[in-house]
Design a protein around this motif. Structure first.
Motif, PDB file in Angstrom:
ATOM      1  N   ASP A   7      39.467  -2.702  14.172  1.00  7.84           N
ATOM      2  CA  ASP A   7      38.362  -1.817  14.170  1.00  7.84           C
ATOM      3  C   ASP A   7      36.927  -2.518  14.606  1.00  7.84           C
ATOM      4  O   ASP A   7      36.136  -1.727  15.123  1.00  7.84           O
ATOM      5  N   LEU A   8      36.736  -3.945  14.237  1.00  7.11           N
ATOM      6  CA  LEU A   8      35.711  -4.399  14.583  1.00  7.11           C
ATOM      7  C   LEU A   8      35.526  -4.523  16.094  1.00  7.11           C
ATOM      8  O   LEU A   8      34.269  -4.193  16.469  1.00  7.11           O
ATOM      9  N   VAL A   9      36.500  -4.939  16.829  1.00  7.69           N
ATOM     10  CA  VAL A   9      36.376  -4.820  18.341  1.00  7.69           C
ATOM     11  C   VAL A   9      35.762  -3.512  19.047  1.00  7.69           C
ATOM     12  O   VAL A   9      34.919  -3.409  19.677  1.00  7.69           O
ATOM     13  N   ARG A  10      36.481  -2.413  18.355  1.00 10.38           N
ATOM     14  CA  ARG A  10      36.196  -0.970  18.867  1.00 10.38           C
ATOM     15  C   ARG A  10      35.059  -0.717  18.303  1.00 10.38           C
ATOM     16  O   ARG A  10      34.048  -0.172  19.207  1.00 10.38           O
ATOM     17  N   LEU A  11      34.469  -1.215  17.116  1.00 16.30           N
ATOM     18  CA  LEU A  11      33.064  -0.738  16.627  1.00 16.30           C
ATOM     19  C   LEU A  11      32.005  -1.462  17.326  1.00 16.30           C
ATOM     20  O   LEU A  11      30.833  -1.011  17.886  1.00 16.30           O
ATOM     21  N   ARG A  12      32.314  -2.746  17.948  1.00 14.32           N
ATOM     22  CA  ARG A  12      31.284  -3.546  18.581  1.00 14.32           C
ATOM     23  C   ARG A  12      31.133  -2.914  20.057  1.00 14.32           C
ATOM     24  O   ARG A  12      30.239  -2.946  20.647  1.00 14.32           O
ATOM     25  N   PRO A  25      21.911  11.661  24.648  1.00 14.13           N
ATOM     26  CA  PRO A  25      22.509  12.288  23.436  1.00 14.13           C
ATOM     27  C   PRO A  25      23.778  11.799  22.834  1.00 14.13           C
ATOM     28  O   PRO A  25      24.595  11.367  23.827  1.00 14.13           O
ATOM     29  N   LEU A  26      23.639  11.202  21.763  1.00 14.70           N
ATOM     30  CA  LEU A  26      24.969  10.478  21.159  1.00 14.70           C
ATOM     31  C   LEU A  26      25.293  11.175  20.026  1.00 14.70           C
ATOM     32  O   LEU A  26      24.449  11.416  19.015  1.00 14.70           O
ATOM     33  N   ASP A  27      26.496  11.489  19.975  1.00 13.75           N
ATOM     34  CA  ASP A  27      27.227  12.386  18.849  1.00 13.75           C
ATOM     35  C   ASP A  27      28.107  11.553  18.265  1.00 13.75           C
ATOM     36  O   ASP A  27      29.175  10.882  18.667  1.00 13.75           O
ATOM     37  N   LEU A  31      31.260   9.008  19.550  1.00 10.70           N
ATOM     38  CA  LEU A  31      31.373   7.731  19.297  1.00 10.70           C
ATOM     39  C   LEU A  31      32.517   7.432  18.412  1.00 10.70           C
ATOM     40  O   LEU A  31      33.324   6.152  18.878  1.00 10.70           O
ATOM     41  N   ALA A  32      33.025   8.216  17.699  1.00  9.39           N
ATOM     42  CA  ALA A  32      34.272   7.973  16.880  1.00  9.39           C
ATOM     43  C   ALA A  32      35.642   8.138  17.795  1.00  9.39           C
ATOM     44  O   ALA A  32      36.381   7.485  17.381  1.00  9.39           O
ATOM     45  N   ARG A  33      35.402   9.135  18.592  1.00  7.12           N
ATOM     46  CA  ARG A  33      36.532   9.306  19.640  1.00  7.12           C
ATOM     47  C   ARG A  33      36.649   7.966  20.370  1.00  7.12           C
ATOM     48  O   ARG A  33      37.846   7.269  20.524  1.00  7.12           O
ATOM     49  N   GLN A  34      35.695   7.393  20.778  1.00  8.71           N
ATOM     50  CA  GLN A  34      35.644   6.103  21.816  1.00  8.71           C
ATOM     51  C   GLN A  34      36.178   4.837  20.863  1.00  8.71           C
ATOM     52  O   GLN A  34      36.883   4.203  21.348  1.00  8.71           O
ATOM     53  N   ALA A  35      36.051   4.883  19.538  1.00  4.55           N
ATOM     54  CA  ALA A  35      36.418   3.804  18.528  1.00  4.55           C
ATOM     55  C   ALA A  35      37.800   4.155  18.114  1.00  4.55           C
ATOM     56  O   ALA A  35      38.410   3.468  17.575  1.00  4.55           O
ATOM     57  N   CYS A  36      38.328   5.367  18.504  1.00  4.04           N
ATOM     58  CA  CYS A  36      39.914   5.836  18.170  1.00  4.04           C
ATOM     59  C   CYS A  36      39.942   5.931  16.695  1.00  4.04           C
ATOM     60  O   CYS A  36      40.770   5.595  15.995  1.00  4.04           O
ATOM     61  N   GLY A  40      34.668  10.674  10.172  1.00  8.14           N
ATOM     62  CA  GLY A  40      34.273  10.057   8.680  1.00  8.14           C
ATOM     63  C   GLY A  40      34.608   8.506   8.406  1.00  8.14           C
ATOM     64  O   GLY A  40      33.836   7.750   8.044  1.00  8.14           O
ATOM     65  N   HIS A  41      35.918   8.058   8.972  1.00 11.52           N
ATOM     66  CA  HIS A  41      36.116   6.905   8.901  1.00 11.52           C
ATOM     67  C   HIS A  41      35.331   5.906   9.900  1.00 11.52           C
ATOM     68  O   HIS A  41      35.042   4.661   9.487  1.00 11.52           O
ATOM     69  N   PHE A  42      35.058   6.318  10.980  1.00  9.58           N
ATOM     70  CA  PHE A  42      34.031   5.732  11.998  1.00  9.58           C
ATOM     71  C   PHE A  42      32.764   5.292  10.898  1.00  9.58           C
ATOM     72  O   PHE A  42      32.137   4.234  11.149  1.00  9.58           O
TER      73      PHE A  42
END
Length: 149
Positions: A7-12, A25-27, A31-36, A40-42
């Motif tokens: 998760d940290l790798v995706r969050l970075r 524009p950042l939604d 961003l959560a989709r990009q982090a898979c 809410g979890h994102f």
């Protein structure tokens, strides 16, 4: 609870995207989709990993860039607001004042000539809006236990 290593790798990666595309524009859902992750979890994982919500992180980057534009002196507050991706001058001014401690107009009017002699890497760290942590001074650690709001 600390995010898992994967998760940290995706969050970075998401944080790097925000750093690069802060004016777009950042939604949170995108961003959560990009982090898979679910939105809410994102948001919870981002806050746990970086100490602030995704929205607050985006706004901190925008205010940081707006400060650099206003230090130059050739950009109006309105131009700086829209250049960094904010769509409301009122919300921009309120957030700027909360993070920096002075209004954007007052910040623009300050004498920033001394900053010209400071290396850019040091100036970026010293000029970063500190939010709820209070001002961050070179050589000082932020107050323990205080997170960005």
């Amino acid at each position: 609870m600390a995010p898992h290593r994967e998760d940290l790798v995706r969050l970075r990666r998401v944080r790097d995207r925000v750093d690069r595309d802060f004016a777009q524009p950042l939604d949170v859902a995108v961003l959560a989709r990009q982090a898979c992750m679910s939105p809410g979890h994102f948001s919870r994982s981002f806050r746990a990993a970086f100490g602030e919500s995704p929205y607050d992180y985006v706004m901190t980057r925008r205010i940081e860039r707006a400060k650099a534009l206003l230090r130059r002196g050739d950009v109006s507050v309105t131009e700086a607001c829209f250049a960094v991706g904010c769509s409301s001058l009122g919300s921009f001014s309120t957030r700027f004042t909360r993070l920096v401690g002075v209004t954007p107009s007052a910040y623009r009017a300050l004498d920033h000539s001394a900053a010209a002699a400071i290396p850019a890497c040091v100036l970026r760290r010293a000029a970063r809006p500190a939010g709820a942590r209070g001002p961050v001074r070179i050589g000082e650690a932020p107050a323990p236990g205080r997170l960005l709001a």
